[in-house]
Design a protein around this motif. Structure first.
Motif, PDB file in Angstrom:
ATOM      1  N   ASP A  56       0.811  -1.208   0.000  1.00  0.00           N
ATOM      2  CA  ASP A  56       0.000   0.000   0.000  1.00  0.00           C
ATOM      3  C   ASP A  56       0.844   1.258   0.000  1.00  0.00           C
ATOM      4  OD1 ASP A  56      -2.198  -1.616   0.019  1.00  0.00           O
ATOM      5  OD2 ASP A  56      -2.500  -1.512   2.193  1.00  0.00           O
ATOM      6  N   GLN A  57       2.126   1.180   0.304  1.00  0.00           N
ATOM      7  CA  GLN A  57       3.012   2.336   0.345  1.00  0.00           C
ATOM      8  C   GLN A  57       4.051   2.206  -0.769  1.00  0.00           C
ATOM      9  OE1 GLN A  57       4.654   2.560   4.275  1.00  0.00           O
ATOM     10  NE2 GLN A  57       2.767   3.307   5.190  1.00  0.00           N
ATOM     11  N   PRO A  58       3.761   2.734  -1.950  1.00  0.00           N
ATOM     12  CA  PRO A  58       4.717   2.623  -3.055  1.00  0.00           C
ATOM     13  C   PRO A  58       5.960   3.450  -2.805  1.00  0.00           C
ATOM     14  CG  PRO A  58       2.885   4.038  -3.656  1.00  0.00           C
ATOM     15  CD  PRO A  58       2.540   3.442  -2.323  1.00  0.00           C
ATOM     16  N   PHE A  59       6.921   3.289  -3.681  1.00  0.00           N
ATOM     17  CA  PHE A  59       8.200   3.980  -3.568  1.00  0.00           C
ATOM     18  C   PHE A  59       7.995   5.488  -3.637  1.00  0.00           C
ATOM     19  CE2 PHE A  59      12.453   5.052  -5.595  1.00  0.00           C
ATOM     20  CZ  PHE A  59      13.140   4.945  -4.400  1.00  0.00           C
ATOM     21  N   GLY A  60       8.722   6.224  -2.779  1.00  0.00           N
ATOM     22  CA  GLY A  60       8.612   7.674  -2.748  1.00  0.00           C
ATOM     23  C   GLY A  60       9.806   8.292  -2.057  1.00  0.00           C
ATOM     24  N   ILE A  61       9.869   9.612  -2.085  1.00  0.00           N
ATOM     25  CA  ILE A  61      11.006  10.336  -1.512  1.00  0.00           C
ATOM     26  C   ILE A  61      11.064  10.164  -0.004  1.00  0.00           C
ATOM     27  CG2 ILE A  61       9.683  12.467  -1.320  1.00  0.00           C
ATOM     28  CD1 ILE A  61      13.453  12.093  -2.117  1.00  0.00           C
ATOM     29  N   ASP A  62       9.915   9.941   0.651  1.00  0.00           N
ATOM     30  CA  ASP A  62       9.916   9.805   2.111  1.00  0.00           C
ATOM     31  C   ASP A  62      10.687   8.570   2.565  1.00  0.00           C
ATOM     32  OD1 ASP A  62       8.447  12.093   2.459  1.00  0.00           O
ATOM     33  OD2 ASP A  62       6.509  11.055   2.467  1.00  0.00           O
ATOM     34  N   GLN A  63      10.805   7.565   1.719  1.00  0.00           N
ATOM     35  CA  GLN A  63      11.495   6.340   2.111  1.00  0.00           C
ATOM     36  C   GLN A  63      13.006   6.474   2.093  1.00  0.00           C
ATOM     37  OE1 GLN A  63      10.054   2.969  -0.102  1.00  0.00           O
ATOM     38  NE2 GLN A  63       7.910   3.571   0.081  1.00  0.00           N
ATOM     39  N   ILE A  64      13.544   7.493   1.428  1.00  0.00           N
ATOM     40  CA  ILE A  64      15.004   7.626   1.330  1.00  0.00           C
ATOM     41  C   ILE A  64      15.494   8.974   1.823  1.00  0.00           C
ATOM     42  CG2 ILE A  64      15.063   6.069  -0.656  1.00  0.00           C
ATOM     43  CD1 ILE A  64      15.524   8.567  -2.402  1.00  0.00           C
ATOM     44  N   ASN A  67       6.470  13.809  -5.153  1.00  0.00           N
ATOM     45  CA  ASN A  67       6.811  12.480  -5.646  1.00  0.00           C
ATOM     46  C   ASN A  67       6.750  12.410  -7.168  1.00  0.00           C
ATOM     47  OD1 ASN A  67       7.531  10.842  -3.394  1.00  0.00           O
ATOM     48  ND2 ASN A  67       5.393  10.830  -2.743  1.00  0.00           N
ATOM     49  N   GLN A  68       5.959  13.272  -7.792  1.00  0.00           N
ATOM     50  CA  GLN A  68       6.000  13.367  -9.252  1.00  0.00           C
ATOM     51  C   GLN A  68       7.358  13.900  -9.700  1.00  0.00           C
ATOM     52  OE1 GLN A  68       2.648  15.623 -10.709  1.00  0.00           O
ATOM     53  NE2 GLN A  68       1.227  14.565  -9.346  1.00  0.00           N
ATOM     54  N   LEU A  69       7.867  14.918  -8.998  1.00  0.00           N
ATOM     55  CA  LEU A  69       9.210  15.415  -9.293  1.00  0.00           C
ATOM     56  C   LEU A  69      10.251  14.334  -9.036  1.00  0.00           C
ATOM     57  CD1 LEU A  69      11.317  17.630  -9.887  1.00  0.00           C
ATOM     58  CD2 LEU A  69      11.122  18.319  -7.476  1.00  0.00           C
ATOM     59  N   PHE A  70      10.095  13.612  -7.940  1.00  0.00           N
ATOM     60  CA  PHE A  70      11.034  12.542  -7.604  1.00  0.00           C
ATOM     61  C   PHE A  70      11.041  11.466  -8.684  1.00  0.00           C
ATOM     62  CE2 PHE A  70      11.731   8.477  -5.205  1.00  0.00           C
ATOM     63  CZ  PHE A  70      13.097   8.638  -5.051  1.00  0.00           C
ATOM     64  N   MET A  71       9.870  11.080  -9.162  1.00  0.00           N
ATOM     65  CA  MET A  71       9.796  10.063 -10.215  1.00  0.00           C
ATOM     66  C   MET A  71      10.455  10.567 -11.502  1.00  0.00           C
ATOM     67  SD  MET A  71       6.439   8.220 -11.874  1.00  0.00           S
ATOM     68  CE  MET A  71       5.992   9.727 -12.727  1.00  0.00           C
ATOM     69  N   THR A  72      10.279  11.845 -11.817  1.00  0.00           N
ATOM     70  CA  THR A  72      10.920  12.418 -13.006  1.00  0.00           C
ATOM     71  C   THR A  72      12.432  12.374 -12.882  1.00  0.00           C
ATOM     72  OG1 THR A  72       9.012  13.879 -13.309  1.00  0.00           O
ATOM     73  CG2 THR A  72      11.035  14.454 -14.475  1.00  0.00           C
ATOM     74  N   LEU A  73      12.946  12.714 -11.716  1.00  0.00           N
ATOM     75  CA  LEU A  73      14.391  12.689 -11.508  1.00  0.00           C
ATOM     76  C   LEU A  73      14.938  11.260 -11.548  1.00  0.00           C
ATOM     77  CD1 LEU A  73      14.724  15.379  -8.684  1.00  0.00           C
ATOM     78  CD2 LEU A  73      15.205  15.640 -11.122  1.00  0.00           C
ATOM     79  N   VAL A  74      14.177  10.308 -11.028  1.00  0.00           N
ATOM     80  CA  VAL A  74      14.610   8.903 -11.093  1.00  0.00           C
ATOM     81  C   VAL A  74      14.696   8.453 -12.542  1.00  0.00           C
ATOM     82  CG1 VAL A  74      13.965   6.534 -10.525  1.00  0.00           C
ATOM     83  CG2 VAL A  74      13.747   8.320  -8.805  1.00  0.00           C
ATOM     84  N   LYS A  75      13.742   8.879 -13.363  1.00  0.00           N
ATOM     85  CA  LYS A  75      13.783   8.536 -14.786  1.00  0.00           C
ATOM     86  C   LYS A  75      15.013   9.159 -15.448  1.00  0.00           C
ATOM     87  CE  LYS A  75      12.420   7.313 -18.930  1.00  0.00           C
ATOM     88  NZ  LYS A  75      12.588   5.920 -19.393  1.00  0.00           N
ATOM     89  N   LEU A  76      15.304  10.421 -15.142  1.00  0.00           N
ATOM     90  CA  LEU A  76      16.480  11.068 -15.718  1.00  0.00           C
ATOM     91  C   LEU A  76      17.770  10.434 -15.212  1.00  0.00           C
ATOM     92  CD1 LEU A  76      15.462  14.839 -15.440  1.00  0.00           C
ATOM     93  CD2 LEU A  76      15.423  13.416 -17.492  1.00  0.00           C
TER      94      LEU A  76
END
Length: 538
Positions: free
Chosen positions: A200-208, A263-272
């Motif tokens: 229920d808790q997907p990957f996000g900036i709060d985890q790291i 987390n949208q910004l975080f996902m974008t940075l992970v993609k880059l």
């Protein structure tokens, strides 16, 4: 027919032929235990009375009867109704009372040995709260109620050693087995709950966010504080984005169900940063592949338009204030170092584009851009993308760099041999420092060789700056045709984000703590001896 049905749950040989049916034992101790567990009066047991195998561990009566295995008489009430919840609560209350009676039955056998053995066993609380009396909206499983209290009171339950004289009665064995079974089932339920909570808790900036090393690995920012400052710098516009290929009337409803802006910004940075596949990102962040593509396209365009409004070209005074000692001694008028770089592109189907994008240097279809960095390694200029066949001279002429340098006469530009643009720079009063050419001679003079080595030793910093840009792995891999429309924005965003890393070359007369503050400090983090903290992980 007598002997064909279970006295406990009502199962019959006709309905459940796969079960086995067992008589009550003739041993007085075992018979008394069966009567107590199943709550059956002794006079109700006849010679034809049977108990089905569902009420025994692994279906074997040798393992002893289990009150919490098998069901009582089935109820036709639908699942989820209030009557079902109350019925489950009543059943659990009865089972808890059964366990309490088992825990307090030290006088089942009436012998002193039984008393001494049970006293050495871990005792459960004498009162167990009934779930029917709790304020919870849903009844908890019996094993969770019992097991939670077991876990609170005893971390480990040791089985008694039969060789030492303990556990000499069947009642004692039953007590230990019941307690261990309850704890095992509780731990299994807790494991399932944690697994579902993890899903229920997907990957996000709060985890790291508490690990700067992971933040640097996934985003390229040196720490979570820098990442958070960058997100706050973007302002309230992050809450009002018009997402690519989305309608205005459903935009807010979609956002409420998906990722938060940070987390949208975080996902974008992970993609880059890592160039993960869209399917992988969707799985990690708990969204569909279409949502990943929508978020990435929207945020790349938003970051590009937001960052390009910043004047990344520092003033001459700012460059002089941060000029490294190696430049101050040899080339004090250096304003920037320029060079060209290429990224691989998927081969287009159009023959004209295939020819235009082909690079004889890379032997691949590429897109080329011009980069300029200050002497200390800060990216100060990035051009749009051009076809890979363009020359360095034409790239400089059409990129617009000369227009940015017109108001800075007296400075000098450092470049590689391919940039024969001295005539263009002379027209605006700028000096060019490039390694000397052979110009038809057999060899260079000693002075020219020394000059070429000096220029190469300091010009290498632009190569390091390009390496920082390409630490975003999306630029290391081939850009697909489907992403060609975003390639210009991707390169610019990666170049600007690389400025948030520690400065490449420290200033001349000051350490990181003593350096004078200036506007250029806004582009850098604190100075560091290491060039790139992510090289070890890559």
């Amino acid at each position: 027919m007598p002997g064909d049905s279970c006295i406990v749950c009502g199962n019959s040989r006709k309905k459940t032929p796969n079960l086995s049916y067992h008589r009550f034992p003739t041993n007085p101790v075992k018979r008394s235990l069966w009567l107590q567990v199943f709550e059956i009066a002794p006079e109700a047991v006849k010679h034809h009375t049977r108990v089905c195998s569902r009420h025994f561990m692994n279906g074997d009566p040798k393992n002893g009867p289990q009150a919490n295995i098998g069901k009582r008489f089935a109820s036709p009430i639908k699942k989820g109704s209030d009557r079902t919840v109350r019925a489950v609560g009543r059943q659990q209350s009865k089972r808890i009372q059964e366990l309490n009676s088992l825990l307090s039955t030290s006088s089942v056998v009436g012998s002193s040995s039984a008393t001494s053995s049970t006293s050495s066993l871990p005792q459960l609380p004498t009162v167990i709260e009934s779930p029917a009396e709790s304020t919870a909206t849903e009844a908890e499983p019996l094993t969770a109620v019992i097991g939670e209290q077991l876990l609170d009171n005893y971390q480990v339950i040791d089985l008694p050693d039969e060789s030492s004289g303990q556990c000499s009665t069947t009642a004692d064995q039953q007590l230990v087995n019941t307690a261990l079974l309850a704890r095992i089932e509780f731990l299994e339920a807790e494991y399932s709950r944690l697994q579902s909570k993890k899903k229920d808790q997907p990957f996000g900036i709060d985890q790291i966010k508490h690990d700067d090393h992971l933040v640097s690995f996934y985003t390229g920012f040196p720490s979570y504080a820098v990442f958070l400052a960058f997100f706050q710098f973007l302002g309230p516009a992050v809450d009002k984005l018009q997402y690519w290929d989305s309608k205005a009337d459903v935009r807010k409803r979609q956002r409420a169900k998906k990722l938060t802006p940070i987390n949208q910004l975080f996902m974008t940075l992970v993609k880059l940063r890592l160039d993960l596949k869209v399917v992988d990102l969707g799985f990690q962040f708990g969204v569909s592949t279409a949502v990943v593509s929508r978020f990435f396209t929207t945020w790349i365009c938003f970051l590009y338009h937001h960052l390009k409004e910043i004047d990344w070209m520092p003033s001459i005074k700012q460059v002089e204030g941060t000029l490294p000692s190696v430049f101050r001694e040899k080339y004090p008028s250096t304003y920037c170092i320029i060079d060209g770089s290429e990224i691989f592109m998927e081969t287009p189907s159009d023959l004209h584009m295939q020819s235009s994008t082909w690079s004889n240097y890379k032997h691949h279809n590429t897109a080329k851009f011009l980069i300029g960095c200050t002497p200390n390694g800060c990216i100060s200029y990035i051009s749009p993308l051009y076809v890979g066949s363009i020359s360095d001279v034409e790239l400089t002429r059409t990129s617009g760099l000369l227009n940015c340098l017109e108001d800075k006469p007296g400075i000098s530009i450092m470049a590689d041999r391919g940039f024969t643009i001295r005539d263009m720079l002379d027209n605006i009063g700028i000096k060019l420092n490039i390694p000397p050419f052979m110009e038809g001679r057999k060899q260079l003079s000693a002075a020219e060789i020394s000059e070429g080595r000096k220029i190469a030793s300091v010009r290498i910093h632009v190569e390091r700056a390009i390496g920082r840009i390409k630490s975003f792995h999306i630029l290391k891999h081939t850009i697909p045709i489907t992403m060609a429309g975003l390639s210009n924005q991707i390169v610019c965003v990666c170049a600007f984000l690389s400025n948030f890393k520690p400065v490449l070359v420290p200033p001349a007369e000051a350490s990181c703590e003593d350096s004078t503050t200036s506007d250029v400090d806004d582009y850098f983090a604190e100075c560091s001896e290491s060039e790139d903290p992510d090289e070890e992980t890559q």
